[in-house]
Design a protein around this motif. Structure first.
Motif, PDB file in Angstrom:
ATOM      1  N   PHE A 218       0.805  19.882   4.918  1.00  0.00           N
ATOM      2  CA  PHE A 218      -0.613  20.249   5.042  1.00  0.00           C
ATOM      3  C   PHE A 218      -0.686  21.681   5.556  1.00  0.00           C
ATOM      4  O   PHE A 218       0.060  22.039   6.469  1.00  0.00           O
ATOM      5  CB  PHE A 218      -1.319  19.387   6.092  1.00  0.00           C
TER       6      PHE A 218
ATOM      7  N   GLY B  65      -3.704   1.492   6.839  1.00  0.00           N
ATOM      8  CA  GLY B  65      -4.585   0.643   6.028  1.00  0.00           C
ATOM      9  C   GLY B  65      -4.705  -0.770   6.580  1.00  0.00           C
ATOM     10  O   GLY B  65      -5.366  -1.612   5.967  1.00  0.00           O
TER      11      GLY B  65
ATOM     12  N   ASP C 194       4.928   5.993   9.831  1.00  0.00           N
ATOM     13  CA  ASP C 194       3.544   6.315  10.218  1.00  0.00           C
ATOM     14  C   ASP C 194       3.104   5.649  11.511  1.00  0.00           C
ATOM     15  O   ASP C 194       2.629   6.319  12.423  1.00  0.00           O
ATOM     16  CB  ASP C 194       2.548   6.006   9.083  1.00  0.00           C
TER      17      ASP C 194
ATOM     18  N   GLY D 242       0.827  -1.213   0.000  1.00  0.00           N
ATOM     19  CA  GLY D 242       0.000   0.000   0.000  1.00  0.00           C
ATOM     20  C   GLY D 242       0.858   1.259   0.000  1.00  0.00           C
ATOM     21  O   GLY D 242       2.049   1.222  -0.346  1.00  0.00           O
ATOM     22  N   ASN D 243       0.257   2.357   0.390  1.00  0.00           N
ATOM     23  CA  ASN D 243       0.994   3.623   0.392  1.00  0.00           C
ATOM     24  C   ASN D 243       2.062   3.687   1.465  1.00  0.00           C
ATOM     25  O   ASN D 243       3.030   4.441   1.339  1.00  0.00           O
ATOM     26  CB  ASN D 243       0.032   4.801   0.545  1.00  0.00           C
TER      27      ASN D 243
ATOM     28  N   ARG E 198      -6.949  -6.190   9.088  1.00  0.00           N
ATOM     29  CA  ARG E 198      -7.226  -7.483   9.720  1.00  0.00           C
ATOM     30  C   ARG E 198      -5.969  -7.966  10.434  1.00  0.00           C
ATOM     31  O   ARG E 198      -4.898  -7.366  10.282  1.00  0.00           O
ATOM     32  CB  ARG E 198      -7.697  -8.502   8.687  1.00  0.00           C
ATOM     33  N   ASP E 199      -6.122  -9.037  11.216  1.00  0.00           N
ATOM     34  CA  ASP E 199      -4.978  -9.554  11.961  1.00  0.00           C
ATOM     35  C   ASP E 199      -3.851  -9.955  11.019  1.00  0.00           C
ATOM     36  O   ASP E 199      -4.087 -10.426   9.908  1.00  0.00           O
ATOM     37  CB  ASP E 199      -5.403 -10.763  12.811  1.00  0.00           C
ATOM     38  N   VAL E 200      -2.634  -9.744  11.489  1.00  0.00           N
ATOM     39  CA  VAL E 200      -1.459 -10.023  10.670  1.00  0.00           C
ATOM     40  C   VAL E 200      -1.121 -11.516  10.754  1.00  0.00           C
ATOM     41  O   VAL E 200      -1.018 -12.065  11.851  1.00  0.00           O
ATOM     42  CB  VAL E 200      -0.258  -9.196  11.172  1.00  0.00           C
TER      43      VAL E 200
ATOM     44  N   GLY F  18       0.557   0.690   7.273  1.00  0.00           N
ATOM     45  CA  GLY F  18       0.294   1.957   7.959  1.00  0.00           C
ATOM     46  C   GLY F  18      -1.117   1.921   8.489  1.00  0.00           C
ATOM     47  O   GLY F  18      -1.525   0.948   9.129  1.00  0.00           O
TER      48      GLY F  18
HETATM   49  N1  LIG Z   1      -1.572  11.996   4.858  1.00  0.00           N
HETATM   50  C1  LIG Z   1      -1.415  10.724   4.774  1.00  0.00           C
HETATM   51  O1  LIG Z   1      -2.087  10.065   5.490  1.00  0.00           O
HETATM   52  C2  LIG Z   1      -0.441  10.082   3.893  1.00  0.00           C
HETATM   53  C3  LIG Z   1      -0.344   8.728   4.003  1.00  0.00           C
HETATM   54  N2  LIG Z   1       0.644   8.061   3.472  1.00  0.00           N
HETATM   55  C4  LIG Z   1       0.813   6.643   3.779  1.00  0.00           C
HETATM   56  O2  LIG Z   1      -0.277   5.879   3.393  1.00  0.00           O
HETATM   57  C5  LIG Z   1      -0.549   4.925   4.389  1.00  0.00           C
HETATM   58  C6  LIG Z   1      -1.890   4.358   4.182  1.00  0.00           C
HETATM   59  O3  LIG Z   1      -1.840   3.699   2.948  1.00  0.00           O
HETATM   60  P1  LIG Z   1      -2.833   2.569   2.495  1.00  0.00           P
HETATM   61  O4  LIG Z   1      -4.218   3.020   2.755  1.00  0.00           O
HETATM   62  O5  LIG Z   1      -2.451   2.220   1.123  1.00  0.00           O
HETATM   63  O6  LIG Z   1      -2.603   1.381   3.482  1.00  0.00           O
HETATM   64  P2  LIG Z   1      -1.268   0.630   4.002  1.00  0.00           P
HETATM   65  O7  LIG Z   1      -0.100   0.951   3.200  1.00  0.00           O
HETATM   66  O8  LIG Z   1      -1.230   0.838   5.449  1.00  0.00           O
HETATM   67  O9  LIG Z   1      -1.573  -0.923   3.790  1.00  0.00           O
HETATM   68  C7  LIG Z   1      -2.642  -1.379   3.137  1.00  0.00           C
HETATM   69  C8  LIG Z   1      -2.298  -2.628   2.343  1.00  0.00           C
HETATM   70  O10 LIG Z   1      -2.079  -3.727   3.183  1.00  0.00           O
HETATM   71  C9  LIG Z   1      -3.101  -4.696   2.972  1.00  0.00           C
HETATM   72  N3  LIG Z   1      -3.416  -5.268   4.272  1.00  0.00           N
HETATM   73  C10 LIG Z   1      -4.114  -4.708   5.279  1.00  0.00           C
HETATM   74  N4  LIG Z   1      -4.136  -5.507   6.345  1.00  0.00           N
HETATM   75  C11 LIG Z   1      -3.400  -6.603   6.010  1.00  0.00           C
HETATM   76  C12 LIG Z   1      -3.028  -7.777   6.694  1.00  0.00           C
HETATM   77  N5  LIG Z   1      -3.403  -7.999   7.971  1.00  0.00           N
HETATM   78  N6  LIG Z   1      -2.273  -8.687   6.066  1.00  0.00           N
HETATM   79  C13 LIG Z   1      -1.862  -8.487   4.806  1.00  0.00           C
HETATM   80  N7  LIG Z   1      -2.188  -7.383   4.102  1.00  0.00           N
HETATM   81  C14 LIG Z   1      -2.932  -6.452   4.687  1.00  0.00           C
HETATM   82  C15 LIG Z   1      -4.225  -3.969   2.298  1.00  0.00           C
HETATM   83  O11 LIG Z   1      -5.000  -4.831   1.551  1.00  0.00           O
HETATM   84  C16 LIG Z   1      -3.444  -2.967   1.464  1.00  0.00           C
HETATM   85  O12 LIG Z   1      -2.938  -3.533   0.296  1.00  0.00           O
HETATM   86  C17 LIG Z   1      -0.284   5.685   5.652  1.00  0.00           C
HETATM   87  O13 LIG Z   1      -0.117   4.877   6.762  1.00  0.00           O
HETATM   88  C18 LIG Z   1       0.974   6.437   5.255  1.00  0.00           C
HETATM   89  O14 LIG Z   1       2.114   5.655   5.520  1.00  0.00           O
HETATM   90  C19 LIG Z   1       1.746   8.724   2.801  1.00  0.00           C
HETATM   91  O15 LIG Z   1       1.877   8.224   1.524  1.00  0.00           O
HETATM   92  C20 LIG Z   1       1.706  10.221   2.816  1.00  0.00           C
HETATM   93  C21 LIG Z   1       0.377  10.830   2.934  1.00  0.00           C
END
Ligand SMILES: NC(=O)C1=CN([C@@H]2O[C@H](COP(=O)(O)OP(=O)(O)OC[C@H]3O[C@@H](n4cnc5c(N)ncnc54)[C@H](O)[C@@H]3O)[C@@H](O)[C@H]2O)[C@@H](O)CC1
Ligand SMILES: Nc1ncnc2c1ncn2[C@@H]1O[C@H](COP(=O)(O)OP(=O)(O)O)[C@@H](O)[C@H]1O
Ligand SMILES: [K+]
Length: 525
Positions: free
Chosen positions: A211, A133, A160, A57-58, A136-138, A131
């Protein structure tokens, strides 16, 4: 500083992009740059080797920016891809395209064992797996990798939030990275500050990722780190009534400590006049410990608690009080419990209910609180909060902030949800998180000291909600000063009481830099 939920942060992201055109690439670049700043300061970059664990993810995208920066500054970046890079979208994809062209190693793994040997060769680990996102449990390879990172005993920098910590609760979703530093983006998320998430993150740094303040200081964000206002100056011409006249209705046979700590703490924290209505037979014992108090010996029930027949006299006295504190050690005697309810109905001054006093007002009796015209303060620990809400401790812990917010509004009460990083919920939806205090304060009687301290802050002239926040802060500060001198293990409620004058003095004259740093969150410019 405000604290955001996961959804609020998504909303801020969206607003930054849509209202201001601060595109995702800029936000991600700012995030990675700030994180790299902490890495450069803590570890250095040139000649150092890093393992950068990236999810799909991000958060993984942020990790790729960090990898670019490390490479640019002469370090060795080894990216370990846990997620599928084909799944990267937007800015994360852009960064993946860039690092793919750089001479940095990218290893895509399907099992944790494939990188076991790499840890020995690295100077530090960057955790960009999950982060906000995390849903669910890891499990599976993610769990194994996280366990491996924790076992490697290398410095860990989390982006994050430590991967595995839930952004809205601070709870661990099966397993979590244990970081030395966490750089959080935009604002701290609830999970960065609530335990166990807070402890797992190591030192917390925040960057606003460019921001505008209108976003990260928005009134629409209802949660903040508690920075209560300054203590009002003492009136040099004041008399004891000028610094609060408070009635404590507390104590029962066998419960001498609670009333004593509550009322004495009020005086030690600057309060003027404490009247203690305790059972007649208990009074001489308390008087031996606190002759500064004024006693109103109470008629007793057969069990030695305060009898209901005292209610008229207590109501009469309460009329002239600034505040009534009810409940510390009052017991679960049926009659005393009814007395609490009667006083909650009758007292038309601010009422602070604690301990057994809270129990009396739970269940069907919460209606009494809703009917009160004067303000109410409740100071439950998690067990008492469960009683107030009818939820289990596990249910509250799954949404502590939400439950607190709804309950404070529903009962029209200021609610102090005690524990490490105590939360203060106001009836207007705002929630504050207190940073002072330590685990040495998990000791019998410590909560009674808190009630007296809150009453003192009100007596000193702070408006009620401010007085509650200040009381919680000063109580924690006193515990921290006590712990610094005696260590966390052995401090007792008596120590917390005895350090209250030092805490007040420190608050008025300036808290030393060591503690101040613990109470504030580092903002990266
Ligand atoms: N202002 C902001 O909030 C910004 C956020 N950003 C980053 O974006 C993050 C959020 O990004 P995302 O929403 O893409 O989410 P994440 O990058 O936190 O992860 C989500 C990914 O993990 C998968 N996933 C979730 N739980 C799982 C599990 N238990 N086992 C395996 N896979 C799992 C999801 O399906 C998804 O593909 C923030 O934490 C931060 O690091 C940055 O890019 C900068 C801007
Ligand atoms: N781990 C901890 N870190 C900081 N403060 C704590 C911790 N555990 C408890 N406290 C504080 O100590 C006090 C304990 O109050 P309470 O649970 O009512 O105990 P008691 O009823 O024995 O007085 C509360 O103010 C709480 O916030
Ligand atoms: K992370």
């Amino acid at each position: 500083m405000k604290i955001s939920s996961v959804n609020e942060m998504r909303e801020m992201d969206r607003a930054a992009i849509e209202q201001y055109g601060i595109i995702e690439e800029i936000l991600m670049e700012n995030a990675g740059l700030a994180a790299f700043g902490v890495i450069a300061e803590q570890i250095g970059a040139e000649g150092k080797a890093f393992l950068i664990f990236c999810g799909g993810g991000n958060n993984g995208g942020d990790g790729l920016v960090v990898a670019r920066k490390i490479h640019s500054d002469g370090g060795k970046a080894h990216i370990i891809m846990l997620g599928d890079p084909d799944g990267f979208r937007g800015a994360a994809r852009t960064n993946f395209n860039i690092v793919s062209r750089l001479p940095v190693t990218i290893t895509r793994i399907s099992a944790a064992d494939e990188v076991r040997g790499e840890f020995e060769r690295c100077d530090a680990v960057v955790d960009a797996i999950f982060g906000t996102g995390l849903v669910r449990d890891v499990g599976g390879k993610y769990r194994e990798i996280i366990e491996m990172i924790n076992a490697a005993r290398k410095p860990v920098i989390s982006l994050d939030i430590p991967s595995g910590v839930h952004g809205d609760t601070g709870n661990v979703m099966g397993v979590s990275v244990r970081a030395d530093h966490t750089i959080t983006f935009g604002l701290p998320k609830i999970g960065n500050l609530l335990y166990p998430g807070y402890a797992l993150g190591g030192t917390l740094h925040v960057t606003h990722i460019s921001f505008p303040p209108s976003l990260y200081r928005s009134d629409a964000l209802h949660m903040a780190v508690s920075v209560p206002p300054a203590l009002p100056p003492r009136n040099p011409d004041g008399h004891k009534g000028s610094f609060g006249d408070v009635l404590f209705i507390a104590g029962a046979a066998g419960y001498y400590g609670a009333p004593c700590f509550a009322a004495l703490s009020f005086m030690k924290a600057g309060g003027g006049y404490a009247r203690l209505a305790a059972p007649a037979s208990v009074t001489p014992f308390i008087a031996a410990k606190g002759s500064e108090l004024v006693f109103i010996p109470q008629k007793e029930t057969p069990s030695g608690s305060i009898a209901l027949e005292n209610r008229d006299v207590l109501t009469e006295i309460s009329r002239d009080m600034d505040m009534v504190v009810i409940g510390p050690g009052i017991s679960l005697d049926r009659e005393s419990q009814e007395l609490v309810r009667e006083m909650a109905r009758r007292a038309d001054v601010p009422l602070l209910a604690d301990g057994d006093g809270i129990t009396a007002l739970c269940g069907d009796h919460t209606e009494i609180l809703r009917q009160r015209k004067a303000p109410t303060v409740l100071t439950p620990h998690m067990g008492e909060m469960a009683r107030i809400t009818g939820l289990s401790v596990a249910e509250i812990s799954a949404d502590k902030v939400g439950v607190l917010r709804r309950t404070a509004a529903d009962l029209n009460a200021v609610i102090v949800l005690k524990g490490a990083h105590t939360l203060i919920g106001l009836p207007d939806q705002r929630v504050f998180l207190n940073m002072s205090g330590n685990s040495g304060m998990a000791t019998a009687g410590s909560g009674d000291v808190l009630t007296g301290t809150i009453a003192a802050m009100f007596g000193l002239g702070l408006p009620l909600a401010d007085a509650v926040r200040k009381g919680v802060f000063i109580h924690g500060l006193s515990g921290d000063l006590a712990a610094r001198e005696k260590g966390e293990d052995g401090i007792t409620a008596r120590d917390i009481t005895e350090f209250l004058p030092d805490a007040m003095k420190a608050d008025r004259e300036g808290i030393d830099s060591g503690l101040r740093a613990r109470y504030t969150i580092d903002v990266i410019a």
